[in-house]
Design an enzyme around this catalytic site. Structure first.
Site: not given
Length: 261
Positions: A65, A102, A117
């Site tokens: 991420c 995250h 995302d």
């Protein structure tokens, strides 16, 4: 940035609008894999602009991420989007994980905040709104955004999938990429991190399914079901090349294999 657009197979948009954002988001998910191979190849995750672009654009790799959303933020800002970075605590089955577990993005268009995302594996295929509690259909499922009181200020936002499947709790406050460095270091070094205990390389396919290589297991999921095959070492190296465009001279070795209970 032209090379970045070529990497994901997308044209330069004429203007920074929602339609172009949806195209860029889906193109990224289908070409740049979610992967943690570098951790098991002895590489160090870099969270600076040059390091992110070198890995994802020039070396044609993926990442997790911090890398994927960190790099995507650079591209979106270059194209004229207003982007903020946000920390999230991912759901672990019996509760939410550690802060900064995250990194996700918000893109602000005409006063509307959109969750963007490209670094969470099986998740949204397109941006979803963060200013509504109504169900939002997406090829990846139907998603809900629910405010959660935060005594520090603005409410956090719980992102769930219809059916009660928790995804993560999003911190409403914006952060900068260096704020994620300590947790990024933990994720790539700690024996307790799931990133050091297993291998994964995964991307969306054209039919909105997924192809995943987990060690030597090649897994394809489609609307029709799931197919899984165990590959030889040579077959796994070829699968990295053919399915993900990743050229490796050797297979990664899990840094901290999970100990059987």
């Amino acid at each position: 940035m032209d090379d970045y657009l070529a990497r994901i197979g997308a044209d330069r948009p004429q203007r920074p609008d929602l339609g172009a954002l949806r195209v860029l988001h889906r193109a990224h998910l289908g070409t740049v894999p979610f992967e943690n191979l570098g951790i098991h190849l002895g590489e160090t995750v870099r969270l600076d602009d040059e390091g992110l672009l070198d890995k994802i654009v020039r070396r044609r790799r993926g990442g997790f991420c911090y890398e994927l959303n960190g790099a995507f933020a650079l591209l979106l800002r270059h194209l004229g989007y207003t982007v903020t970075m946000h920390a999230a605590r991912t759901w672990g089955g019996d509760g939410y994980g550690i802060p900064f577990d995250h990194l996700a993005l918000q893109v602000h268009l005409d006063g509307v905040p959109w969750l963007v995302d490209v670094g969470f594996g099986r998740f949204i295929h397109h941006p979803i709104r963060l200013d509504t509690t109504e169900p939002q259909p997406d090829p990846g499922g139907v998603f809900l955004v629910t405010p959660h009181d935060n005594p520090a200020g603005a409410p956090d936002l719980d992102i769930t999938r219809t059916g009660g499947e928790h995804e993560y709790r999003l911190d409403a406050r914006p952060y900068e990429l260096p704020d994620f460095a300590p947790t990024c270091w933990y994720q790539q070094t700690s024996p307790q991190s799931h990133f050091t205990r297993s291998l994964t390389c995964s991307r969306l396919t054209d039919d909105d399914g997924r192809v995943t290589l987990s060690g030597n297991r090649l897994i394809r999921t489609t609307a029709a079901g799931r197919d899984e095959r165990t590959l030889t070492d040579a077959g796994a190296l070829e699968a990295y090349r053919a399915e993900f465009g990743i050229e490796l001279s050797r297979l990664p070795v899990v840094a901290h294999p999970a100990t059987p209970a």
